[in-house]
Design a protein around this motif. Structure first.
Motif, mmCIF file in Angstrom:
data_model
loop_
_atom_site.group_PDB
_atom_site.id
_atom_site.type_symbol
_atom_site.label_atom_id
_atom_site.label_comp_id
_atom_site.label_asym_id
_atom_site.label_seq_id
_atom_site.Cartn_x
_atom_site.Cartn_y
_atom_site.Cartn_z
ATOM 1 N N ILE A 77 0.849 -1.179 0.000
ATOM 2 C CA ILE A 77 0.000 0.000 0.000
ATOM 3 C C ILE A 77 0.891 1.238 0.000
ATOM 4 C CG2 ILE A 77 -1.919 -1.129 1.186
ATOM 5 C CD1 ILE A 77 -1.024 0.152 3.781
ATOM 6 N N PRO A 78 0.385 2.390 -0.449
ATOM 7 C CA PRO A 78 1.204 3.602 -0.438
ATOM 8 C C PRO A 78 1.734 3.902 0.962
ATOM 9 C CG PRO A 78 -0.807 3.957 -1.694
ATOM 10 C CD PRO A 78 -0.958 2.628 -1.014
ATOM 11 N N PHE A 79 2.984 4.369 1.028
ATOM 12 C CA PHE A 79 3.587 4.663 2.323
ATOM 13 C C PHE A 79 2.780 5.704 3.086
ATOM 14 C CE2 PHE A 79 8.160 3.138 2.930
ATOM 15 C CZ PHE A 79 7.871 1.926 2.340
ATOM 16 N N GLY A 111 3.684 -8.382 13.871
ATOM 17 C CA GLY A 111 3.638 -9.274 12.724
ATOM 18 C C GLY A 111 4.521 -8.889 11.559
ATOM 19 N N ALA A 112 3.909 -8.792 10.382
ATOM 20 C CA ALA A 112 4.656 -8.498 9.161
ATOM 21 C C ALA A 112 5.335 -7.138 9.233
ATOM 22 C CB ALA A 112 3.724 -8.566 7.953
ATOM 23 N N LEU A 113 4.713 -6.181 9.906
ATOM 24 C CA LEU A 113 5.324 -4.858 10.030
ATOM 25 C C LEU A 113 6.634 -4.952 10.808
ATOM 26 C CD1 LEU A 113 4.860 -1.832 9.396
ATOM 27 C CD2 LEU A 113 3.740 -1.646 11.627
ATOM 28 N N TYR A 114 6.655 -5.713 11.876
ATOM 29 C CA TYR A 114 7.852 -5.944 12.692
ATOM 30 C C TYR A 114 8.933 -6.633 11.855
ATOM 31 C CZ TYR A 114 10.464 -7.610 16.876
ATOM 32 O OH TYR A 114 11.411 -7.884 17.830
ATOM 33 N N ASN A 115 8.529 -7.686 11.144
ATOM 34 C CA ASN A 115 9.493 -8.452 10.360
ATOM 35 C C ASN A 115 10.075 -7.638 9.207
ATOM 36 O OD1 ASN A 115 9.043 -10.684 12.006
ATOM 37 N ND2 ASN A 115 7.452 -11.522 10.675
ATOM 38 N N PRO A 121 14.899 -0.986 4.893
ATOM 39 C CA PRO A 121 15.193 0.380 5.336
ATOM 40 C C PRO A 121 14.026 1.350 5.166
ATOM 41 C CG PRO A 121 17.014 -0.491 4.029
ATOM 42 C CD PRO A 121 15.878 -1.459 3.879
ATOM 43 N N GLU A 122 13.189 1.131 4.154
ATOM 44 C CA GLU A 122 12.071 2.049 3.925
ATOM 45 C C GLU A 122 11.003 1.892 5.008
ATOM 46 O OE1 GLU A 122 10.861 1.364 -0.165
ATOM 47 O OE2 GLU A 122 12.027 3.122 -0.765
ATOM 48 N N ILE A 123 10.639 0.648 5.319
ATOM 49 C CA ILE A 123 9.650 0.412 6.376
ATOM 50 C C ILE A 123 10.221 0.844 7.726
ATOM 51 C CG2 ILE A 123 8.348 -1.342 7.641
ATOM 52 C CD1 ILE A 123 7.169 -0.828 4.927
ATOM 53 N N ALA A 124 11.477 0.516 7.966
ATOM 54 C CA ALA A 124 12.117 0.924 9.221
ATOM 55 C C ALA A 124 12.154 2.445 9.325
ATOM 56 C CB ALA A 124 13.529 0.347 9.304
ATOM 57 N N GLY A 125 12.490 3.113 8.231
ATOM 58 C CA GLY A 125 12.547 4.567 8.231
ATOM 59 C C GLY A 125 11.190 5.195 8.493
ATOM 60 N N LEU A 126 10.143 4.595 7.929
ATOM 61 C CA LEU A 126 8.789 5.090 8.175
ATOM 62 C C LEU A 126 8.454 5.023 9.664
ATOM 63 C CD1 LEU A 126 5.613 4.308 6.119
ATOM 64 C CD2 LEU A 126 5.591 3.980 8.588
ATOM 65 N N LEU A 127 8.812 3.915 10.301
ATOM 66 C CA LEU A 127 8.528 3.772 11.732
ATOM 67 C C LEU A 127 9.348 4.749 12.565
ATOM 68 C CD1 LEU A 127 8.221 -0.111 11.998
ATOM 69 C CD2 LEU A 127 6.392 1.565 12.282
ATOM 70 N N ASN A 144 20.362 -6.515 16.106
ATOM 71 C CA ASN A 144 21.107 -6.614 14.844
ATOM 72 C C ASN A 144 20.215 -6.397 13.625
ATOM 73 O OD1 ASN A 144 23.332 -7.259 16.429
ATOM 74 N ND2 ASN A 144 22.991 -9.458 16.210
ATOM 75 N N SER A 145 19.203 -5.555 13.774
ATOM 76 C CA SER A 145 18.251 -5.316 12.689
ATOM 77 C C SER A 145 18.437 -3.930 12.084
ATOM 78 C CB SER A 145 16.815 -5.433 13.226
ATOM 79 O OG SER A 145 16.580 -4.443 14.220
ATOM 80 N N VAL A 146 17.827 -3.732 10.932
ATOM 81 C CA VAL A 146 17.859 -2.424 10.276
ATOM 82 C C VAL A 146 17.205 -1.374 11.157
ATOM 83 C CG1 VAL A 146 16.988 -1.094 8.311
ATOM 84 C CG2 VAL A 146 17.953 -3.377 7.942
ATOM 85 N N ILE A 147 16.068 -1.714 11.748
ATOM 86 C CA ILE A 147 15.367 -0.708 12.549
ATOM 87 C C ILE A 147 16.137 -0.371 13.825
ATOM 88 C CG2 ILE A 147 13.858 -2.333 13.791
ATOM 89 C CD1 ILE A 147 11.651 -0.128 13.482
ATOM 90 N N GLU A 148 16.862 -1.324 14.387
ATOM 91 C CA GLU A 148 17.699 -1.000 15.538
ATOM 92 C C GLU A 148 18.760 0.029 15.147
ATOM 93 O OE1 GLU A 148 20.417 -3.243 18.916
ATOM 94 O OE2 GLU A 148 20.536 -3.930 16.838
ATOM 95 N N ARG A 149 19.408 -0.203 14.019
ATOM 96 C CA ARG A 149 20.463 0.718 13.573
ATOM 97 C C ARG A 149 19.903 2.122 13.327
ATOM 98 N NH1 ARG A 149 21.660 2.266 8.634
ATOM 99 N NH2 ARG A 149 20.545 0.550 7.642
#
Length: 240
Positions: A77-79, A111-115, A121-127, A144-149
């Protein structure tokens, strides 16, 4: 030799199941569904009141807006729509916390949002953008995840999380729920899994490797059919 000891145990609640009142007294923190995959204003308020009564730290559990798949399927879906949905979920949760005079302690994507946030990087950046609207609120992240970094780079307070009842790959991503060993339901098996992480700082992966892992909170899924028994087994055998 003990390497680490995760003192905080969390669980996903307010998802329409009938075991929340059994789970809550066994928890240190909880992640309350806020309308994306499950939950509504009534269930959020009920869960917050229950958490306050049991002195459990209160967190929001936003997800893709997808009740049909319980938030466990990636939506294309659109960001702007995704960000709008997540913000609406969290603002509803924040407002109810204020009305109930409850402390909004953390946010844990579901769920999928977490994973996706762990690797995309785009989903992590949005959060991370969303988190800027909730200063002082912690973000639960996989180690050791993208969102942690990205969270560390943007000064978002984080709490790293490991899963007691999920299997891992050697890159510390979670095994897909389509795999028969993705969800661990045997309390003895879960206890061995948790001991390995807590006492030795390693997780045995689905590939058979022992991989270092460090986390500050440990999650049990509320919809695990053995959730209550698993929690009791961990509490009794690890004295936490």
């Amino acid at each position: 030799m003990m390497v680490q000891k995760m003192m905080d145990i969390n669980c996903d609640l307010g998802e329409g199941l009938d075991n929340d009142n059994q789970l809550m007294p066994l928890l240190d923190s909880c992640n309350i569904s806020c309308g994306g995959h499950a939950g509504d204003e009534f269930s959020i308020r009920k869960s917050i009141r229950m958490a306050k009564k049991n002195l459990v730290k209160i967190g929001a559990h936003p997800s893709y807006p997808d009740r049909e798949n319980f938030g466990r399927k990636k939506l294309v879906i659109p960001f702007s729509d995704l960000k709008g949905s997540i913000m609406a979920q969290l603002k509803l949760f924040e407002n109810i916390c204020k009305e109930e005079q409850a402390i909004f302690h953390h946010i844990k994507p579901h769920g999928a949002l977490y994973n996706e946030a762990a690797i995309d990087p785009e989903i992590a950046g949005l959060l991370i953008q969303v988190m800027s609207n909730f200063p002082g609120v912690n973000l639960y992240v996989p180690p050791n995840s993208v969102i942690e970094r990205l969270a560390l780079e943007n000064n978002v307070p984080i709490i790293t999380e490991a899963f007691a009842d999920r299997s891992y790959h050697s890159n510390l991503t979670l095994v897909s729920r389509s795999h028969p060993k993705a969800l661990l339901t045997d309390p003895k098996e879960v206890l061995d899994h948790v001991k390995q992480m807590m006492l030795y700082g390693k997780v045995k992966t689905i590939e058979g490797e022992l991989v270092p892992i460090k986390a500050e909170t440990l999650c049990i899924h509320g919809d695990n059919p053995s959730a209550v028994e698993i929690l009791k087994t961990i509490r009794v055998n690890l004295n936490i």
